[in-house]
Scaffold this active site. Structure first.
Site, PDB file in Angstrom:
ATOM      1  N   TRP A   1       0.799  -1.214   0.000  1.00 18.14           N
ATOM      2  CA  TRP A   1       0.000   0.000   0.000  1.00 18.14           C
ATOM      3  C   TRP A   1       0.835   1.269   0.000  1.00 18.14           C
ATOM      4  O   TRP A   1       0.318   2.362  -0.257  1.00 18.14           O
ATOM      5  CB  TRP A   1      -0.894   0.024   1.248  1.00 18.14           C
ATOM      6  CG  TRP A   1      -0.133  -0.311   2.494  1.00 18.14           C
ATOM      7  CD1 TRP A   1      -0.042  -1.542   3.084  1.00 18.14           C
ATOM      8  CD2 TRP A   1       0.705   0.562   3.266  1.00 18.14           C
ATOM      9  NE1 TRP A   1       0.790  -1.479   4.178  1.00 18.14           N
ATOM     10  CE2 TRP A   1       1.265  -0.203   4.306  1.00 18.14           C
ATOM     11  CE3 TRP A   1       1.038   1.920   3.174  1.00 18.14           C
ATOM     12  CZ2 TRP A   1       2.136   0.335   5.255  1.00 18.14           C
ATOM     13  CZ3 TRP A   1       1.921   2.461   4.104  1.00 18.14           C
ATOM     14  CH2 TRP A   1       2.448   1.679   5.133  1.00 18.14           C
ATOM     15  N   ASN A   2       2.130   1.208   0.302  1.00 16.04           N
ATOM     16  CA  ASN A   2       2.866   2.446   0.585  1.00 16.04           C
ATOM     17  C   ASN A   2       3.137   3.298  -0.658  1.00 16.04           C
ATOM     18  O   ASN A   2       3.179   4.519  -0.584  1.00 16.04           O
ATOM     19  CB  ASN A   2       4.160   2.161   1.345  1.00 16.04           C
ATOM     20  CG  ASN A   2       5.098   1.216   0.619  1.00 16.04           C
ATOM     21  OD1 ASN A   2       4.664   0.371  -0.167  1.00 16.04           O
ATOM     22  ND2 ASN A   2       6.378   1.345   0.877  1.00 16.04           N
ATOM     23  N   HIS A  57      -3.477  -6.634  -4.778  1.00 13.74           N
ATOM     24  CA  HIS A  57      -2.976  -5.448  -4.085  1.00 13.74           C
ATOM     25  C   HIS A  57      -3.329  -5.509  -2.599  1.00 13.74           C
ATOM     26  O   HIS A  57      -4.125  -6.354  -2.164  1.00 13.74           O
ATOM     27  CB  HIS A  57      -3.598  -4.191  -4.713  1.00 13.74           C
ATOM     28  CG  HIS A  57      -2.666  -3.022  -4.766  1.00 13.74           C
ATOM     29  ND1 HIS A  57      -1.728  -2.750  -3.795  1.00 13.74           N
ATOM     30  CD2 HIS A  57      -2.535  -2.021  -5.689  1.00 13.74           C
ATOM     31  CE1 HIS A  57      -1.057  -1.662  -4.114  1.00 13.74           C
ATOM     32  NE2 HIS A  57      -1.521  -1.197  -5.263  1.00 13.74           N
ATOM     33  N   GLU A  59      11.003  -8.379  -3.380  1.00 11.97           N
ATOM     34  CA  GLU A  59      11.535  -7.077  -2.998  1.00 11.97           C
ATOM     35  C   GLU A  59      10.985  -6.795  -1.615  1.00 11.97           C
ATOM     36  O   GLU A  59       9.821  -6.437  -1.451  1.00 11.97           O
ATOM     37  CB  GLU A  59      11.098  -6.012  -4.021  1.00 11.97           C
ATOM     38  CG  GLU A  59      11.926  -4.733  -3.960  1.00 11.97           C
ATOM     39  CD  GLU A  59      11.504  -3.806  -2.845  1.00 11.97           C
ATOM     40  OE1 GLU A  59      12.178  -3.827  -1.785  1.00 11.97           O
ATOM     41  OE2 GLU A  59      10.525  -3.080  -3.015  1.00 11.97           O
ATOM     42  N   LEU A  60      11.842  -6.987  -0.602  1.00 14.01           N
ATOM     43  CA  LEU A  60      11.380  -7.012   0.782  1.00 14.01           C
ATOM     44  C   LEU A  60      11.864  -5.785   1.563  1.00 14.01           C
ATOM     45  O   LEU A  60      12.240  -4.779   0.984  1.00 14.01           O
ATOM     46  CB  LEU A  60      11.819  -8.321   1.434  1.00 14.01           C
ATOM     47  CG  LEU A  60      11.473  -9.585   0.619  1.00 14.01           C
ATOM     48  CD1 LEU A  60      11.954 -10.840   1.321  1.00 14.01           C
ATOM     49  CD2 LEU A  60       9.975  -9.658   0.338  1.00 14.01           C
ATOM     50  N   CYS A  84      10.508   1.087   2.143  1.00 14.14           N
ATOM     51  CA  CYS A  84      11.518   0.054   2.397  1.00 14.14           C
ATOM     52  C   CYS A  84      12.924   0.607   2.236  1.00 14.14           C
ATOM     53  O   CYS A  84      13.858   0.149   2.903  1.00 14.14           O
ATOM     54  CB  CYS A  84      11.308  -1.141   1.464  1.00 14.14           C
ATOM     55  SG  CYS A  84      11.349  -0.731  -0.290  1.00 14.14           S
ATOM     56  N   GLU A 120      13.147  -3.405  10.995  1.00 20.13           N
ATOM     57  CA  GLU A 120      12.704  -2.324  10.115  1.00 20.13           C
ATOM     58  C   GLU A 120      11.641  -1.511  10.839  1.00 20.13           C
ATOM     59  O   GLU A 120      10.590  -2.039  11.199  1.00 20.13           O
ATOM     60  CB  GLU A 120      12.138  -2.878   8.806  1.00 20.13           C
ATOM     61  CG  GLU A 120      11.622  -1.787   7.883  1.00 20.13           C
ATOM     62  CD  GLU A 120      11.179  -2.294   6.532  1.00 20.13           C
ATOM     63  OE1 GLU A 120      11.412  -1.596   5.530  1.00 20.13           O
ATOM     64  OE2 GLU A 120      10.592  -3.396   6.483  1.00 20.13           O
TER      65      GLU A 120
END
Length: 451
Positions: free
Chosen positions: A129-130, A154, A227-228, A261, A355
């Site tokens: 969502w970012n 999504h 892609e974390l 991220c 994170e």
């Protein structure tokens, strides 16, 4: 059912029905049927449609930006910039796709031998969502242009954005089934991954989500790109030009309310410049304008959901219990998380090890450059590192010491259509964007012709 909610005023926006099992199957079948014809289109045909997508994005950027801001709270100026960046990635592949996908001739003892880059099939994209438009478009532009079809799952809180993107591709002239949005829960994702016509899956999200989806992809022998998350280091050396770069340094943490991220999350500052840095950093953070995300001059809005605020608060509290100190901010109100500075951060604290997905800057004092590099690489993540210094040649010598997917000197880590994007270690694998991104979901086929 999915109900989207405006995190600024906590008002519900719209309610959507989840797709049934039969509807999900119909979506998969449409993607598979569309692929049969889509893969036969010329690259020129595909880029013509992608060019139309680019045009529509610009024509509708205010509409899309407002939708994005309502659903996840991003300041409207940043939402507009996101749509413009989506248009730019389309333009990049319009110009370069034919070159990227051209057969690569290889000289062997054959009469002719080459590598053919053939599309793989339907690709499932699980997106966060970012950056609700950008994350999707940086996958969709190259993947569709390579000849694949796409199914988007999504984040539920940006369902309106997901459906708007499906309509965008339809309006641009893409055949039915080329790009579809599926509304399902996480428990139904394996149904899609397991299907024989689904060739791969890409996910942008947390380490936890990545491990789960990568395991499913492995179970069903499907290609995957992950892609974390990350806890990027921002190294400040004693010769850094703070007066020149402090805006960039602060933006590297606070853009999108810190929900990125690739944001700078650990600021590793050498002792000789520490006091000067803290003074300049606090001064600029204090100047950040908060307010209604629909106002053009708002620099930081609310976080996307209440549970995200609560999770971040727990990480900060746990760090405080282990002797970290709040030296600025941390006066939160509802979904608004005040920009916060934590000092005396050390390994073993969530602020160092994990994170922190929000506007919290973890500051770490080190003795010198050597300790700064050792501290920066003391992480399970490997998305990106940035360093600020006048000595560019000395910084260049550090490139091989940083095992991340990106190393930025005197700028914040960011994605650019021209450059590959992705991480190492717990930050995932595979690459998006550039030529690397368009070749992730193709069959690199060896063709050998002998008399």
């Amino acid at each position: 059912m999915i109900t989207t909610n405006n995190p600024f005023n906590n008002k519900d926006i719209e309610t959507y029905k989840l797709h049934t099992e039969s509807e999900v199957q119909e979506i998969i079948d449409k993607g598979a049927n569309a692929f049969k014809d889509w893969k036969m289109k010329t690259i020129g045909d595909r880029t013509d449609m992608l060019n139309k997508v680019s045009q529509l994005l610009l024509e509708r950027k205010q509409e899309y930006a407002e939708l994005m801001t309502k659903e996840m709270g991003k300041p409207i100026s940043q939402s507009i910039a996101e749509i413009e960046k989506c248009s730019a990635v389309c333009d990049f592949y319009v110009k370069n796709a034919a070159y990227f996908l051209a057969d690569e001739l290889i000289k062997t003892d054959a009469k002719e031998s080459f590598i053919s880059y053939d599309p793989s099939g339907t690709i499932l994209a699980i997106m966060p969502w970012n950056y609700p438009f950008w994350q999707v478009m940086r996958f969709a532009a190259p993947t569709l242009t390579a000849g694949n079809t796409a199914i988007l799952k999504h984040a539920s809180n940006t369902t309106g954005c997901a459906l708007a993107m499906e309509r965008l591709f339809i309006d641009a002239g893409y055949p039915e089934g080329c790009f579809q949005t599926v509304l399902i829960g996480h428990e139904d994702i394996e149904t899609i991954i397991a299907h024989e016509s689904v060739a791969g899956v890409t996910l942008t999200g947390s380490e936890k989500a990545g491990r789960s989806i990568a395991a499913l992809a492995g179970k069903h022998l499907k290609k995957s790109v992950m892609e974390l998350g990350g806890n990027n280091a921002c190294i400040i050396l004693e010769d850094a030009k703070l007066e020149k770069h402090i805006d960039t340094i602060v933006m590297a943490r606070m853009q999108n309310a810190g929900q990125s991220c690739i944001a700078a999350k650990r600021f590793i500052v050498v002792d000789a410049i520490y006091d000067e840095f803290i003074e300049a950093f606090k001064k600029r953070v204090a100047e950040i304008k908060k307010g209604d995300p629909m106002e053009m001059d708002t620099e930081i809005g609310v976080m996307a959901r209440k549970d995200l605020v609560e999770g971040l608060e727990k990480q900060v509290e746990d760090s405080i219990k282990k002797s970290a100190k709040v030296t600025y901010g941390y006066n939160n109100d509802g979904n608004y998380f005040e920009p916060t500075i934590l000092e005396d951060v050390k390994p073993g604290m969530p602020a160092f090890d994990e994170e922190l997905f929000g506007p919290v800057a973890a500051i770490i004092r080190v003795a010198d450059k050597q300790e700064a590099i050792e501290t920066a690489t003391h992480s399970k993540f490997g998305l990106g590192t940035m360093i600020f210094t006048k000595d560019l040649e000395a910084a260049r010598k550090l490139i091989s010491d940083i095992p991340d997917g990106a190393f930025f000197i005197n700028d914040m880590v960011k994605s650019d259509p021209q450059l590959p994007f992705g991480g190492t270690k717990a930050s995932g694998y595979g690459r998006e964007l550039s030529q690397e991104g368009i070749l992730e979901f193709v069959n690199k086929k060896t063709v050998y012709i002998k008399k």
